[in-house]
Design a protein around this motif. Structure first.
Motif, PDB file in Angstrom:
ATOM      1  N   GLN A 279     -54.363  93.224  86.655  1.00 32.41           N
ATOM      2  CA  GLN A 279     -53.029  92.899  86.165  1.00 32.41           C
ATOM      3  C   GLN A 279     -52.305  91.934  87.098  1.00 32.41           C
ATOM      4  O   GLN A 279     -51.567  91.049  86.643  1.00 32.41           O
ATOM      5  CB  GLN A 279     -52.201  94.169  85.980  1.00 32.41           C
ATOM      6  CG  GLN A 279     -52.638  95.022  84.805  1.00 32.41           C
ATOM      7  CD  GLN A 279     -52.483  94.285  83.489  1.00 32.41           C
ATOM      8  OE1 GLN A 279     -51.502  93.585  83.262  1.00 32.41           O
ATOM      9  NE2 GLN A 279     -53.462  94.429  82.617  1.00 32.41           N
TER      10      GLN A 279
ATOM     11  N   MET B 186     -51.037  88.509  85.445  1.00 35.13           N
ATOM     12  CA  MET B 186     -49.606  88.217  85.400  1.00 35.13           C
ATOM     13  C   MET B 186     -49.240  87.104  86.377  1.00 35.13           C
ATOM     14  O   MET B 186     -48.418  86.236  86.072  1.00 35.13           O
ATOM     15  CB  MET B 186     -48.796  89.472  85.719  1.00 35.13           C
ATOM     16  CG  MET B 186     -48.914  90.582  84.684  1.00 35.13           C
ATOM     17  SD  MET B 186     -47.761  91.956  85.003  1.00 35.13           S
ATOM     18  CE  MET B 186     -48.290  92.505  86.638  1.00 35.13           C
TER      19      MET B 186
ATOM     20  N   ALA C   2     -43.826  86.743  83.814  1.00 38.28           N
ATOM     21  CA  ALA C   2     -44.903  87.215  82.935  1.00 38.28           C
ATOM     22  C   ALA C   2     -44.933  88.733  82.962  1.00 38.28           C
ATOM     23  O   ALA C   2     -44.652  89.354  83.995  1.00 38.28           O
ATOM     24  CB  ALA C   2     -46.255  86.657  83.375  1.00 38.28           C
ATOM     25  N   VAL C   3     -45.281  89.329  81.832  1.00 32.54           N
ATOM     26  CA  VAL C   3     -45.415  90.778  81.711  1.00 32.54           C
ATOM     27  C   VAL C   3     -46.642  91.079  80.856  1.00 32.54           C
ATOM     28  O   VAL C   3     -47.121  90.210  80.116  1.00 32.54           O
ATOM     29  CB  VAL C   3     -44.168  91.430  81.069  1.00 32.54           C
ATOM     30  CG1 VAL C   3     -42.965  91.331  81.982  1.00 32.54           C
ATOM     31  CG2 VAL C   3     -43.867  90.791  79.706  1.00 32.54           C
ATOM     32  N   PRO C   4     -47.177  92.298  80.912  1.00 33.52           N
ATOM     33  CA  PRO C   4     -48.258  92.683  80.000  1.00 33.52           C
ATOM     34  C   PRO C   4     -47.771  92.657  78.550  1.00 33.52           C
ATOM     35  O   PRO C   4     -46.569  92.780  78.301  1.00 33.52           O
ATOM     36  CB  PRO C   4     -48.614  94.109  80.432  1.00 33.52           C
ATOM     37  CG  PRO C   4     -48.049  94.258  81.807  1.00 33.52           C
ATOM     38  CD  PRO C   4     -46.838  93.386  81.848  1.00 33.52           C
TER      39      PRO C   4
ATOM     40  N   ASP D 245     -44.233  96.933  84.757  1.00 30.62           N
ATOM     41  CA  ASP D 245     -45.131  95.894  85.253  1.00 30.62           C
ATOM     42  C   ASP D 245     -44.521  94.519  85.004  1.00 30.62           C
ATOM     43  O   ASP D 245     -43.970  94.258  83.918  1.00 30.62           O
ATOM     44  CB  ASP D 245     -46.482  95.954  84.537  1.00 30.62           C
ATOM     45  CG  ASP D 245     -47.260  97.232  84.833  1.00 30.62           C
ATOM     46  OD1 ASP D 245     -46.780  98.043  85.650  1.00 30.62           O
ATOM     47  OD2 ASP D 245     -48.329  97.420  84.233  1.00 30.62           O
ATOM     48  N   GLY D 246     -44.649  93.629  85.970  1.00 30.90           N
ATOM     49  CA  GLY D 246     -44.155  92.278  85.768  1.00 30.90           C
ATOM     50  C   GLY D 246     -44.446  91.389  86.956  1.00 30.90           C
ATOM     51  O   GLY D 246     -44.716  91.856  88.063  1.00 30.90           O
ATOM     52  N   SER D 247     -44.399  90.094  86.705  1.00 29.16           N
ATOM     53  CA  SER D 247     -44.621  89.094  87.746  1.00 29.16           C
ATOM     54  C   SER D 247     -43.604  87.978  87.584  1.00 29.16           C
ATOM     55  O   SER D 247     -43.206  87.639  86.467  1.00 29.16           O
ATOM     56  CB  SER D 247     -46.038  88.526  87.648  1.00 29.16           C
ATOM     57  OG  SER D 247     -46.249  87.525  88.630  1.00 29.16           O
TER      58      SER D 247
ATOM     59  N   ALA E 162     -46.130  89.831  92.107  1.00 29.95           N
ATOM     60  CA  ALA E 162     -46.951  90.423  91.038  1.00 29.95           C
ATOM     61  C   ALA E 162     -47.062  91.920  91.277  1.00 29.95           C
ATOM     62  O   ALA E 162     -47.728  92.354  92.217  1.00 29.95           O
ATOM     63  CB  ALA E 162     -48.332  89.778  91.004  1.00 29.95           C
TER      64      ALA E 162
END
Length: 382
Positions: A101, A105, A39-41, A215-217, A191
């Motif tokens: 976030q 995420m 998952a990402v923003p 940013d990412g998970s 995350a």
């Protein structure tokens, strides 16, 4: 600072046997990776867009951004002020961003991994959360359990502050729990809200960091054993065979995230020599990983290396004798997302699965690098 690149002999443990013990490559109780989710923003930006947004004119800094081998990154940028410029957050706002976030995420990555595994939230017996972009007490695991409605009796672990290598440190712990609890589902989630961990002071040091991270998970689900009571009796995916680590203590300060009194916030320091330190130790740690398996590096079909940056990836390639094809997913993730810290290698793993080229019996090496300076590796077999 001066970094020491230790020779390979320095990696030998004083008590290590002359001949490595044999490793069972296909043990029935080994933990198996059964699914991954990322998952990402929603917002992403090109490097050129970021330079314009932050009104950066310094040609040296612009060159760093535009020659980073990164096309786009998903980021949660500061709000816009009355003059159209971005209002840089104070440390309190950055910690709030990290929390918001990280939860958002992390929730989406876990949900995707469970969907791909054909599992339910009620199947999770163990949850391990990894992050280095902020500090929370209670940790991210507690927040995800509440947000997702996971059984409150779920065992959990938070790994905080280990940096980009931490995904494999955590995977080692999660695989151990899975082996001790055959048939039960364990989930690891990384995350990293890297846009909550920046300093903007116009120096080259901070500009290099600001040009790199996104940013990412990423979450993965694991199960061990072949018991009839498994929540995923038909699980497929690679078995985790073995781990190997190396910490270069002479380079302990080469990568660090600590308090910057001048900026009144936490700041990440990255020594320019890091790529060469990492590269110099990549070969001996991989040799240690393969020791006792009867495998050579040429037997490894898939290399999933942390997208640490162009120079880091190039240095690892040279020292391990890898081709551009070997690291295609590593460089692809770097290009499309930047350095995602602890979860980067799982984005590469997801792309490998989507490519559909893995064959039963294939071997893969997972590799992460981070503060310490540290290299972590894992050997997997499909």
């Amino acid at each position: 600072m001066t970094l020491t690149i230790a020779p390979p002999a320095a990696l030998a443990h004083p008590g290590a046997p002359a001949t490595a013990p044999a490793v069972e490559l296909d043990a029935a109780d080994q933990a198996r990776i059964v699914a991954v989710g990322t998952a990402v923003p929603p917002e992403s930006y090109s490097q050129a867009e970021l330079l314009d947004i932050f009104r950066i004119e310094d040609p040296r800094i612009r060159s760093v951004f535009l020659n980073s081998a990164i096309d786009r990154r998903h980021l949660t940028l500061p709000p816009t002020g009355a003059d159209g410029a971005r209002v840089l957050e104070l440390q309190g706002a950055l910690l709030a961003k990290h929390k918001a976030q990280g939860v958002d995420m992390g929730v989406r990555a876990v949900q995707t991994a469970l969907k791909n595994a054909g599992a339910a939230l009620s199947d999770i017996g163990y949850l391990c959360c990894v992050t280095s972009t902020g500090f929370l007490t209670p940790g991210l695991s507690a927040l995800l359990i509440r947000e997702l409605g996971i059984d409150r009796h779920c065992s959990r672990l938070d790994i905080v502050g280990m940096g980009c290598n931490a995904g494999l440190n955590a995977l080692n712990a999660v695989a151990g729990w899975a082996r001790a609890h055959p048939g039960q589902l364990a989930v690891m989630v990384c995350a990293e809200a890297c846009s909550a961990a920046y300093v903007f002071d116009g120096t080259m040091r901070t500009s290099v960091v600001n040009s790199l991270f996104g940013d990412g998970s990423a979450a993965i689900a694991l199960v061990a054993g072949e018991t009839a009571g498994s929540v995923l009796p038909a699980a497929t995916g690679p078995r985790i065979v073995k781990f190997a680590s190396c910490i270069v203590t002479d380079a302990l300060d080469a990568m660090r995230y600590d308090w910057d009194s001048a900026q009144d916030r936490f700041s990440f320091f990255l020594d320019p020599q890091v790529p060469y330190v990492v590269g110099a130790h990549a070969e001996p740690v991989v040799d240690r990983l393969l020791a006792g398996t009867g495998l050579r590096r040429s037997d490894i079909a898939h290399w999933l290396v942390h997208s640490g940056g162009k120079k880091v990836v190039d240095s690892v390639m040279v020292n391990l004798g890898l081709t551009r094809h070997d690291v295609r997913h590593t460089t692809g993730v770097l290009r499309d997302f930047g350095n995602l810290s602890s979860g980067s290698f799982l984005f590469s793993y997801e792309r490998l699965l989507q490519e559909g080229v893995v064959q039963p019996g294939d071997y893969g090496v997972l590799m992460t690098m981070g503060p310490g300076s540290t290299l972590e590796t894992a050997l997997v077999r499909w």
